[in-house]
Motif scaffolding. Structure first.
Motif, PDB file in Angstrom:
ATOM      1  N   LEU A  77       0.855  -1.185   0.000  1.00 14.00           N
ATOM      2  CA  LEU A  77       0.000   0.000   0.000  1.00 14.00           C
ATOM      3  C   LEU A  77       0.893   1.238   0.000  1.00 14.00           C
ATOM      4  O   LEU A  77       1.776   1.381   0.840  1.00 14.00           O
ATOM      5  CB  LEU A  77      -0.899   0.004   1.234  1.00 14.00           C
ATOM      6  N   MET A  78       0.642   2.144  -0.971  1.00 14.56           N
ATOM      7  CA  MET A  78       1.475   3.345  -1.092  1.00 14.56           C
ATOM      8  C   MET A  78       0.592   4.560  -1.336  1.00 14.56           C
ATOM      9  O   MET A  78      -0.411   4.479  -2.062  1.00 14.56           O
ATOM     10  CB  MET A  78       2.466   3.186  -2.244  1.00 14.56           C
ATOM     11  N   THR A  79       0.963   5.703  -0.683  1.00 11.91           N
ATOM     12  CA  THR A  79       0.279   6.966  -0.952  1.00 11.91           C
ATOM     13  C   THR A  79       1.269   7.926  -1.595  1.00 11.91           C
ATOM     14  O   THR A  79       2.486   7.848  -1.372  1.00 11.91           O
ATOM     15  CB  THR A  79      -0.265   7.590   0.345  1.00 11.91           C
ATOM     16  N   ALA A  80       0.727   8.875  -2.390  1.00  8.87           N
ATOM     17  CA  ALA A  80       1.569   9.870  -3.054  1.00  8.87           C
ATOM     18  C   ALA A  80       0.828  11.195  -3.096  1.00  8.87           C
ATOM     19  O   ALA A  80      -0.336  11.249  -3.524  1.00  8.87           O
ATOM     20  CB  ALA A  80       1.943   9.413  -4.459  1.00  8.87           C
ATOM     21  N   HIS A  81       1.498  12.266  -2.592  1.00  7.12           N
ATOM     22  CA  HIS A  81       0.902  13.604  -2.562  1.00  7.12           C
ATOM     23  C   HIS A  81       2.019  14.627  -2.697  1.00  7.12           C
ATOM     24  O   HIS A  81       3.126  14.431  -2.187  1.00  7.12           O
ATOM     25  CB  HIS A  81       0.125  13.812  -1.258  1.00  7.12           C
ATOM     26  N   SER A  82       1.728  15.740  -3.356  1.00  5.71           N
ATOM     27  CA  SER A  82       2.768  16.735  -3.621  1.00  5.71           C
ATOM     28  C   SER A  82       3.308  17.392  -2.349  1.00  5.71           C
ATOM     29  O   SER A  82       4.447  17.863  -2.317  1.00  5.71           O
ATOM     30  CB  SER A  82       2.232  17.822  -4.560  1.00  5.71           C
ATOM     31  N   GLN A  83       2.490  17.422  -1.270  1.00  2.83           N
ATOM     32  CA  GLN A  83       2.910  18.112  -0.055  1.00  2.83           C
ATOM     33  C   GLN A  83       3.278  17.171   1.090  1.00  2.83           C
ATOM     34  O   GLN A  83       3.618  17.626   2.172  1.00  2.83           O
ATOM     35  CB  GLN A  83       1.796  19.058   0.412  1.00  2.83           C
ATOM     36  N   TYR A  84       3.176  15.860   0.832  1.00  3.46           N
ATOM     37  CA  TYR A  84       3.443  14.899   1.905  1.00  3.46           C
ATOM     38  C   TYR A  84       4.423  13.834   1.439  1.00  3.46           C
ATOM     39  O   TYR A  84       4.490  13.507   0.243  1.00  3.46           O
ATOM     40  CB  TYR A  84       2.137  14.225   2.379  1.00  3.46           C
ATOM     41  N   ALA A  85       5.165  13.314   2.398  1.00  2.68           N
ATOM     42  CA  ALA A  85       6.084  12.233   2.098  1.00  2.68           C
ATOM     43  C   ALA A  85       5.300  10.965   1.761  1.00  2.68           C
ATOM     44  O   ALA A  85       4.204  10.738   2.273  1.00  2.68           O
ATOM     45  CB  ALA A  85       7.002  11.971   3.291  1.00  2.68           C
ATOM     46  N   ASP A  86       5.860  10.141   0.856  1.00  2.00           N
ATOM     47  CA  ASP A  86       5.199   8.897   0.481  1.00  2.00           C
ATOM     48  C   ASP A  86       5.088   7.973   1.685  1.00  2.00           C
ATOM     49  O   ASP A  86       6.018   7.851   2.496  1.00  2.00           O
ATOM     50  CB  ASP A  86       5.984   8.184  -0.631  1.00  2.00           C
ATOM     51  N   TYR A  87       3.923   7.308   1.763  1.00  2.00           N
ATOM     52  CA  TYR A  87       3.699   6.310   2.804  1.00  2.00           C
ATOM     53  C   TYR A  87       3.696   4.941   2.145  1.00  2.00           C
ATOM     54  O   TYR A  87       2.971   4.701   1.169  1.00  2.00           O
ATOM     55  CB  TYR A  87       2.370   6.583   3.505  1.00  2.00           C
ATOM     56  N   VAL A  88       4.497   4.005   2.640  1.00  2.00           N
ATOM     57  CA  VAL A  88       4.601   2.674   2.052  1.00  2.00           C
ATOM     58  C   VAL A  88       4.485   1.657   3.182  1.00  2.00           C
ATOM     59  O   VAL A  88       5.170   1.764   4.206  1.00  2.00           O
ATOM     60  CB  VAL A  88       5.941   2.481   1.306  1.00  2.00           C
ATOM     61  N   ASP A  89       3.612   0.644   2.962  1.00  2.00           N
ATOM     62  CA  ASP A  89       3.431  -0.381   3.986  1.00  2.00           C
ATOM     63  C   ASP A  89       2.942  -1.673   3.324  1.00  2.00           C
ATOM     64  O   ASP A  89       2.236  -1.645   2.303  1.00  2.00           O
ATOM     65  CB  ASP A  89       2.410   0.079   5.031  1.00  2.00           C
ATOM     66  N   SER A  90       3.325  -2.806   3.897  1.00  2.00           N
ATOM     67  CA  SER A  90       2.864  -4.111   3.399  1.00  2.00           C
ATOM     68  C   SER A  90       1.569  -4.484   4.112  1.00  2.00           C
ATOM     69  O   SER A  90       1.472  -4.365   5.343  1.00  2.00           O
ATOM     70  CB  SER A  90       3.922  -5.187   3.648  1.00  2.00           C
ATOM     71  N   ILE A  91       0.556  -4.934   3.340  1.00  2.00           N
ATOM     72  CA  ILE A  91      -0.716  -5.324   3.929  1.00  2.00           C
ATOM     73  C   ILE A  91      -1.153  -6.666   3.358  1.00  2.00           C
ATOM     74  O   ILE A  91      -0.707  -7.088   2.280  1.00  2.00           O
ATOM     75  CB  ILE A  91      -1.817  -4.265   3.688  1.00  2.00           C
ATOM     76  N   THR A  92      -2.049  -7.305   4.070  1.00  2.39           N
ATOM     77  CA  THR A  92      -2.653  -8.567   3.616  1.00  2.39           C
ATOM     78  C   THR A  92      -4.157  -8.378   3.539  1.00  2.39           C
ATOM     79  O   THR A  92      -4.800  -7.960   4.521  1.00  2.39           O
ATOM     80  CB  THR A  92      -2.322  -9.713   4.581  1.00  2.39           C
ATOM     81  N   VAL A  93      -4.730  -8.652   2.354  1.00  3.26           N
ATOM     82  CA  VAL A  93      -6.171  -8.532   2.150  1.00  3.26           C
ATOM     83  C   VAL A  93      -6.779  -9.925   2.226  1.00  3.26           C
ATOM     84  O   VAL A  93      -6.378 -10.833   1.487  1.00  3.26           O
ATOM     85  CB  VAL A  93      -6.489  -7.878   0.795  1.00  3.26           C
ATOM     86  N   LYS A  94      -7.740 -10.096   3.132  1.00  7.68           N
ATOM     87  CA  LYS A  94      -8.429 -11.380   3.284  1.00  7.68           C
ATOM     88  C   LYS A  94      -9.811 -11.308   2.630  1.00  7.68           C
ATOM     89  O   LYS A  94     -10.163 -10.308   2.003  1.00  7.68           O
ATOM     90  CB  LYS A  94      -8.530 -11.730   4.757  1.00  7.68           C
ATOM     91  N   GLU A  95     -10.615 -12.337   2.787  1.00  7.21           N
ATOM     92  CA  GLU A  95     -11.870 -12.446   2.065  1.00  7.21           C
ATOM     93  C   GLU A  95     -12.943 -11.492   2.589  1.00  7.21           C
ATOM     94  O   GLU A  95     -13.928 -11.240   1.908  1.00  7.21           O
ATOM     95  CB  GLU A  95     -12.377 -13.899   2.116  1.00  7.21           C
ATOM     96  N   ASN A  96     -12.774 -10.975   3.795  1.00  2.00           N
ATOM     97  CA  ASN A  96     -13.775 -10.038   4.313  1.00  2.00           C
ATOM     98  C   ASN A  96     -13.349  -8.595   4.032  1.00  2.00           C
ATOM     99  O   ASN A  96     -12.227  -8.336   3.584  1.00  2.00           O
ATOM    100  CB  ASN A  96     -13.997 -10.253   5.808  1.00  2.00           C
ATOM    101  N   GLU A  97     -14.253  -7.637   4.287  1.00  2.00           N
ATOM    102  CA  GLU A  97     -13.965  -6.219   4.031  1.00  2.00           C
ATOM    103  C   GLU A  97     -12.731  -5.789   4.828  1.00  2.00           C
ATOM    104  O   GLU A  97     -12.568  -6.153   5.983  1.00  2.00           O
ATOM    105  CB  GLU A  97     -15.170  -5.358   4.436  1.00  2.00           C
TER     106      GLU A  97
END
Length: 926
Positions: A77-97
């Motif tokens: 999972l990564m975020t990108a914005h002109s005014q903020y530092a990038d956020y990067v993290d590993s996630i696991t998506v399971k069958e539920n929400e």
């Protein structure tokens, strides 16, 4: 046909399975500092194997995001914005929400600050300000004192006194260890600036507070010099000699030798200073010389400096030496040795010797207001002083094991003084008619011996932050004096001679003061952040003063006639027991503690001459509180409150009359009570890396009840004064200091602004009538500096001060202004030549009492040439080119305004040579 059916069934099964495993991924993006939503930020999912984009979306105005139809599995999972530092993290998506919750983003501006903080010239962490020494350029072979003058927020005055953020620096450490004991001046004069990696400024807590983690309010403004790793081995030093050419035997001269040898944790340094130009090198008035002073009152001089004047009854008071005035020959020598073995044993040893030969002419005019009467006194005093001091400080710190340690401290001080003073004085009234006249010779011979020993034992229990410590100390001061007083004292009535009193006496004093103190402390952690401290302190002070005065006998030709009224034997015993309790809280940003103690004090005073005994008992409440808030990595706010008692000295208690000045005599008071002071201080410090600006403020308030002040019985007709120490209430003082430093980057100019305000209300008694004295000093200083390495150096400063004083005796306000303009310029030629000059313009406003504007200029210059990679330096210097160096000051305090002039060393020139040496291995390595 069956194969086609099976294939279709498998495809349907996989498609159904895939569809059933797709879920929605949601969350919220916020600003990590402001806690506000982050709008229009890209939120993307990448495959972890090849970092290929799988899906993405953008956050809405509420910072929410929702990525639909995400297959179950592992993603980045990564975020990108002109005014903020990038956020990067590993996630696991399971069958539920899947809801990842709130993601706090760091602004790029804040991140940039954090990066620069780690590598910038100045760092502020908690209450510690750190300067990277290499970013502040000084001359080759300059000492640390020159480096400190370049650092924002630090000032070194003409007397060598160091102030940091408006507070006087009391300790200078080298790599966390004491260097030449408690003398800050010698540490900064003996070390080379290029050996220092970092300068740290902080409030050093007491040993016990550092061990327990609970603030006891006892701090000292401290500078720690962290050495470069390559400077911790080898040796370096300096030999400097200068002399005034083409003069007789009384020419000006200075010789300085300094040597340091470092090898790992072993440090050895030595110095020898000798000269007659006023360079003293060592502070004679050691703060711990006599175990503290409380027989003082405050006044301000014409430079806006707060000083304290002795008012008690010390019969063998040594003459005061101010190395800025008069003529002085001094020899100072010292040795510093420190070592650490196996990270368990530390030894610090520092012997020092100081000898001074001093002479000065002092002319003083004072005007004393007594109701509607004004007494005008003129005195002229010639002083000759010859004294020496040997001092030895030693500390041994040993870790017995992982949980126990002992620190042993020993200090010895031996002083010898011989002096003579010749004084002529007259006192007149408003009408100019003579009231009294005096001629006096006072000869002093005194020997003093001060010894101190302390042991601090510390124990840590298995449970974290549970501690036990015992701190015990013993000190004694022994004084033997043999003084001779010879004076002729004439009294006048309406300007006509009426009587004369001649004094020819020998005064012999023996005084001993001992103090024993034991402090036991136990801390118990209540939780991860809370702890409780229990303490018990007992102090036992004993003092004995035997003072005998003999009149000269014409019959025997000896001093053998005892003067009972001027002789006394006195004994005191003061015991205080103080149990206390304190609660502390320690977190990353906020720390606070509060608590209180109860003091049970008993006085047992014995006037052995008159066979009188005075016994008193007191119970006191000792509240204490501290709070610190680190609101950002380079900013902090601190609050302190403390209540403390002050015991009267034996000189103030002993009912003995001091007739050293026949018309101004002092008598002790055995009925004095202890005083109690409430002290409050608020300090703030912050530094902006990006703008290179620094703020530092300090506010301190002191309110004292039963302050040991004095009553003056002044006879307006004869102008004779009898001073007796008394207790007064309603005393208050407040100090405000503000500093703002910043750099104008376009022209690379550093600017520092310092407004200040000092107010003091003191309550005294004149002819048994209470009198309130209000003294207000306001000041503003500005400092500009600019330099280019090996090209030029420039600094300009201006210090303005206004002094105001009023008393309740009348409505008249005594007020005057002073201003000091200073300019320092250094210019390099071909890198080897340098010419430097400094200029000061001192202006003192005329007053109603002193009808002249006092202005003088002090201009110095130096030309130097370096050789062999700056190893050798030859120079010519001229001091006081305009021959206007005058030792003059005006002051106002309580019901007195005065002006005094002293001898000063005027224009002279010197030729000198300096050799700065260091081990060749280091040079070759460079």
């Amino acid at each position: 046909m069956p194969k086609i059916t099976i294939t279709i069934a498998i495809l349907l099964l996989f498609s159904f399975s895939a569809f059933s495993q797709k879920v929605n991924l949601s969350g919220v993006l916020t600003d990590g500092n402001e806690k506000t939503p982050v709008y229009n930020s890209v939120v993307a999912l990448l495959t972890p194997i090849d970092s290929i984009l799988y899906k993405f979306t953008r956050s809405d105005k509420e910072g929410k995001f929702n990525i639909k139809n995400v297959k179950a599995g592992n993603y980045i999972l990564m975020t990108a914005h002109s005014q903020y530092a990038d956020y990067v993290d590993s996630i696991t998506v399971k069958e539920n929400e899947k809801n990842v919750g709130t993601i706090a983003l760091i602004s790029k501006m804040k991140l940039l600050k954090e990066i620069i903080i780690k590598t910038g010239s100045i760092r502020v962490k908690g209450d510690t300000t750190s300067y990277r020494a290499s970013d502040f350029k000084v001359d080759a072979n300059a000492n640390v004192e020159e480096l400190l003058k370049k650092l924002p927020g630090i000032q070194v005055d003409k007397n060598g006194t160091i102030k940091a953020m408006g507070e006087k620096v009391e300790k200078v450490l080298v790599d966390g260890e004491e260097f030449f004991g408690d003398d800050p001046g010698m540490a900064v004069k003996n070390l080379r600036a290029d050996a220092v990696k970092e300068v740290q400024v902080f409030n050093k807590k007491s040993d016990q507070a550092e061990f327990t983690g609970i603030d006891d309010g006892e701090t000292k403004k401290t500078i720690n010099l962290k050495l470069k790793e390559d400077k911790k081995k080898g040796y370096f030093g300096k030999i400097d000699a200068a002399n005034q050419p083409f003069t007789d035997a009384d020419s000006r001269y200075n010789t300085n030798s300094m040597f340091s040898s470092f090898k790992g944790k072993r440090k050895l340094s030595a110095f020898l200073l000798n000269g007659n130009t006023g360079q003293d090198g060592l502070s004679w008035q050691d703060s711990d010389k006599f175990g503290g002073r409380d027989d003082i009152s405050m006044n301000m001089d014409d430079d806006g400096n707060v000083s304290y004047e002795w008012t008690g009854g010390n019969n063998d008071e040594e003459p005061y030496i101010d190395t800025q005035n008069g003529f002085i020959k001094n020899t100072n020598a010292g040795l510093q040795y420190s070592n650490k073995w196996n990270d368990k044993q530390t030894l610090n040893l520092s012997p020092k010797f100081n000898k001074q030969i001093y002479t000065n002419n002092n002319n003083r005019i004072t005007q004393t207001q007594v109701g509607e009467t004004q007494l005008n006194e003129k005195t002229s005093t010639l002083s000759n002083v010859n004294r020496s001091n040997f001092k030895l400080n030693a500390t041994y710190d040993v870790k017995l094991d992982s949980v126990n340690s002992i620190k042993i401290t020993a200090k010895t001080n031996f002083y010898n003084t011989e002096s003579d003073e010749f004084t002529n004085g007259t006192t007149t009234g408003n009408d100019g008619l003579l009231k009294n006249k005096q001629e006096k010779t006072f000869i002093t011979k005194s020997d003093k011996e001060s010894l101190l020993a302390s042991i601090l034992f510390k124990h840590k229990f298995a449970k974290e932050r549970r501690t036990f410590s015992v701190n015990s100390s013993w000190n004694t001061l022994n004084t033997n004096s043999n003084n001779f007083l010879k004076s002729s004292n004439e009294s006048y009535d309406e300007g006509v001679f009426s009587s004369r009193n001649d004094v020819d006496q020998n005064k012999i004093g023996e005084k001993t003061n001992q103090n024993l103190a034991v402090n036991v402390s136990y801390t118990e952690p209540l939780s991860k952040r809370f702890a409780l401290q229990f303490g018990y302190q007992i102090t036992h002070n004993t003092g004995k003063s035997n003072y005998l005065t003999y009149d000269y006998s014409d019959v025997t030709g000896n001093y053998d006639l005892v003067v009972d009224s001027l002789s006394n034997q006195f004994k005191q015993t003061i015991t205080t027991q103080r149990p206390n309790i304190k609660l502390s809280y320690n977190a990353k940003k906020i720390n606070y503690s509060f608590g209180s103690g109860f003091g049970f004090t008993s006085f047992d005073l014995q006037d052995q001459t008159l066979n009188k005994e005075y016994k008193r008992h007191y119970i006191n409440f000792f509240p204490t509180a501290s709070f610190s808030y680190k609101y950002k990595s380079n900013g902090n706010l601190r609050f302190n409150y403390q209540g403390a008692t002050q015991q009267p000295t034996i000189d103030q208690l002993q009912p003995l009359r001091n007739n050293q000045d026949f018309f101004n005599q002092i008598v002790g008071n055995p009925n004095l009570k202890q005083s109690f002071t409430n002290s409050i201080s608020i300090s703030h410090n912050s530094y902006s890396i990006l703008t290179e600006s620094q703020f530092y403020q300090n506010i301190s308030l002191r309110m004292t009840s039963n302050l040991i002040s004095y009553n003056k019985d002044i006879d307006p007709e004869s102008a004779k004064t009898i001073t007796t120490p008394i207790n007064t209430n309603g005393n208050f003082s407040g100090n405000f200091y503000f500093g703002y430093g910043f750099k104008i980057k376009k022209i690379d100019l550093y600017v520092n602004l310092n407004p200040s305000l000092n107010y003091n209300k003191s309550v005294l008694s004149i002819n048994n009538k209470i009198n309130n004295s209000n003294t207000l000093n306001s000041g503003f200083s500005i400092y500009l500096s600019k330099f280019k390495e090996k090209k030029y150096e420039f600094s300009l400063n201006n210090n303005f001060s206004n002094n105001r004083n009023s008393t309740s005796q009348n409505n008249e306000i005594k007020s005057f202004n002073t201003n000091n303009l200073g300019l320092d310029i250094g210019v390099y030629f071909r890198e080897k030549w340098k010419i430097s000059t400094d200029y000061n313009l001192y202006s003192r406003q005329k007053t109603v009492d002193f009808q002249t504007n006092l202005t003088n200029q002090l201009w110095n210059a130096r030309l130097q040439r370096t050789f062999k990679n700056d190893e050798f330096t030859a120079y010519i210097l001229v001091r006081d080119i305009l021959n206007q160096n005058i030792g003059i000051r005006r002051y106002v305090f309580e019901n007195i305004i005065g002006e005094e002039q002293n001898d000063r060393l005027k224009r002279y020139a010197m030729v000198g040579f300096t050799w700065n040496f260091k081990n060749r291995g280091e040079t070759a390595k460079k």
